[in-house]
Design a protein around this motif. Structure first.
Motif, mmCIF file in Angstrom:
data_model
loop_
_atom_site.group_PDB
_atom_site.id
_atom_site.type_symbol
_atom_site.label_atom_id
_atom_site.label_comp_id
_atom_site.label_asym_id
_atom_site.label_seq_id
_atom_site.Cartn_x
_atom_site.Cartn_y
_atom_site.Cartn_z
ATOM 1 N N ALA A 115 11.757 25.317 -40.693
ATOM 2 C CA ALA A 115 11.287 24.776 -41.966
ATOM 3 C C ALA A 115 11.352 25.835 -43.062
ATOM 4 O O ALA A 115 11.778 25.554 -44.195
ATOM 5 N N TYR A 116 10.921 27.051 -42.747
ATOM 6 C CA TYR A 116 10.954 28.125 -43.736
ATOM 7 C C TYR A 116 12.395 28.402 -44.155
ATOM 8 O O TYR A 116 12.701 28.537 -45.353
ATOM 9 N N TYR A 117 13.289 28.502 -43.181
ATOM 10 C CA TYR A 117 14.695 28.766 -43.478
ATOM 11 C C TYR A 117 15.282 27.675 -44.367
ATOM 12 O O TYR A 117 15.955 27.962 -45.366
ATOM 13 N N PHE A 184 4.433 27.839 -47.384
ATOM 14 C CA PHE A 184 5.144 26.681 -47.924
ATOM 15 C C PHE A 184 4.698 26.229 -49.305
ATOM 16 O O PHE A 184 5.412 25.473 -49.970
ATOM 17 N N GLY A 185 3.526 26.637 -49.758
ATOM 18 C CA GLY A 185 3.106 26.355 -51.116
ATOM 19 C C GLY A 185 3.105 24.890 -51.509
ATOM 20 O O GLY A 185 3.479 24.548 -52.634
ATOM 21 N N GLY A 186 2.716 24.016 -50.588
ATOM 22 C CA GLY A 186 2.642 22.591 -50.898
ATOM 23 C C GLY A 186 3.972 21.862 -50.842
ATOM 24 O O GLY A 186 4.052 20.678 -51.209
ATOM 25 N N ALA A 281 4.225 21.844 -44.039
ATOM 26 C CA ALA A 281 3.215 22.564 -43.254
ATOM 27 C C ALA A 281 2.561 21.661 -42.231
ATOM 28 O O ALA A 281 2.269 22.089 -41.108
ATOM 29 N N SER A 282 2.325 20.404 -42.589
ATOM 30 C CA SER A 282 1.692 19.475 -41.656
ATOM 31 C C SER A 282 2.630 19.105 -40.516
ATOM 32 O O SER A 282 2.196 18.931 -39.376
#
Length: 450
Positions: A115-117, A184-186, A281-282
């Motif tokens: 997800a971050y990538y 992730f900042g939302g 994030a969830s």
């Protein structure tokens, strides 16, 4: 390290004991009698299908699957992908292997990295300086101590503790809020969708397990029902038409397996819920949620006014490979020409070492016992899957295993935890470089078709 885990387990146990009993009652009353909405759910009603991207539509398709394993898996994935960004794609001059990835699938700690990538990667990997800056940040962000940060988030947000007693709010939501705060900042799946549409990100698949049905739940902008369902006869017909004769028997067996109900995943389209507004994030938290601690993630199923209880994706497949193969088989049944699939499987799992062998009772504790049984079961299942998937030229599975490096013997931290020591961090990155060098030729050969 052990103190952090003990604190987290004690806090989560106290929370869950009240949350499950009292929270259930309030939410059931709300559903049955229209009472006040004492609940906190993260998924909004009304599925609207995002514009669908063309996934696995090339003659040669490349995917990355990242295993579970907490921070260790996330760091190992970042290290492997940094090496892939420096490896030229033999089919596409001027592009790296990582530029050519069409799908990225993650489980648990692997979903954190995936997800971050997908959210933060540069548009291309043509600039070495920009690449170095991105991967330095990527690797650093995967080392955030989410065990302690999650605990501190909990004690600094007392209203979340109250909600655990009066709603279905789980400790996993605190984990999600912590991921959101630090990484992730939302950001939502709508943010990922923009990047997928213009080619800045591969199609993202985050895998969780449904505790209600035992099947896989996929967080994705792809319509799961249409893109992951396989009709056995159509798939076998496509195999006959587009797969080399030497591969057909094995691929027909795989088509029959992919068509079985237990292999068909479901997603937001099946529960009439809006994927676009759902937080990354969830999804990562749900993919990482052990059924006991932090407890399953609960989503509302708006189609029939019930719940979907989701836990760690590793319950189904700890490597994220099955979803990619299922998508490939679904696409193949609608194909008009042959397609090959190359999967780079980044596997940070390490078999647990024997403990307390000198103790006649051999008592480990319920959580440790379950974790060890889970690890052995996952490893066994993946070896069977690899034998089935990797026997043809149509699907090539290249396994980057952490255990292939001698560095593995130096690791001393827990492999499933969302914290990692500086020593283990450096050890894992050194191992990633060694394993990447070991498989570089295999990747180039698979992509060039030689």
């Amino acid at each position: 390290m052990k103190l952090r885990l003990a604190i987290t387990a004690l806090v989560a146990g106290a929370i869950l004991s009240g949350c499950v009993v009292i929270g259930d009652r309030f939410d059931q009353a709300r559903v049955r009698f229209g009472s006040l909405p004492f609940h906190v759910f993260d998924n909004a009603p009304g599925y609207v299908e995002p514009a669908q991207i063309n996934a696995i539509d090339e003659p040669v398709n490349l995917a990355i699957a990242i295993s579970g394993g907490g921070s260790r898996a996330a760091v190992f994935a970042a290290g492997i992908m940094e090496n892939l960004a420096a490896t030229p794609d033999p089919n596409r001059p001027g592009r790296s292997v990582l530029d050519s990835v069409d799908i990225i699938s993650g489980v648990s700690g692997g979903s954190l990295a995936a997800a971050y990538y997908s959210l933060r990667k540069p548009d291309t990997f043509a600039d070495p300086q920009a690449n170095a800056a991105f991967f330095q940040t990527f690797k650093s962000e995967m080392t955030v101590d989410f065990v302690m940060r999650g605990f501190m988030h909990y004690v600094s947000h007392p209203w979340e503790g109250a909600m655990r007693y009066y709603t279905r709010y789980k400790f996993g939501m605190t984990l999600a809020n912590t991921f959101d705060q630090y990484l992730f900042g939302g950001s939502t799946f709508a943010d990922i969708h923009k990047r997928e549409l213009d080619g800045r990100s591969p199609a993202l698949l985050i895998n969780a397990s449904s505790l209600d049905y035992g099947t896989k739940f996929i967080f994705s902008n792809l319509n799961v029902n249409r893109n992951f369902s396989v009709d056995e006869q159509r798939a076998k017909s496509a195999v006959s038409n587009f797969v080399p004769s030497a591969d057909q028997d094995r691929m027909k067996t795989l088509a029959g397996l992919a068509a079985q109900p237990f292999m068909n995943p479901f997603g937001f389209d099946a529960i009439d819920s809006d994927i676009s507004s759902f937080r990354l994030a969830s999804a990562v938290s749900a993919s990482s949620s052990y059924p006991i601690v932090p407890g399953p993630a609960s989503l509302l199923n708006y189609k029939n006014n019930t719940y979907v209880h989701l836990a760690d994706g590793g319950v189904n497949d700890n490597f994220g490979i099955d979803s990619i193969v299922q998508l490939y088989m679904s696409r193949l049944q609608h194909a008009k020409s042959s397609k090959r699939l190359v999967i780079i499987a980044i596997d940070a799992s390490v078999s647990p070492q024997p403990k307390k062998v000198g103790d006649p009772n051999g008592y480990l504790g319920a959580i440790a016992y379950g974790e060890r049984a889970f690890a052995f079961s996952a490893t066994r299942g993946q070896h069977f899957a690899e034998a089935l998937y990797n026997g043809s030229s149509s699907i090539q599975l290249i396994h980057y295993r952490l255990t292939e490096s001698p560095q593995t013997s130096k690791l001393n931290g827990p492999q499933g935890s969302y914290c990692i020591s500086e020593t283990d961090f450096l050890t894992v990155l050194n191992a990633a470089s060694e394993v990447s060098a070991l498989h570089r030729g295999k990747v180039e050969q698979a992509l060039s078709g030689r």
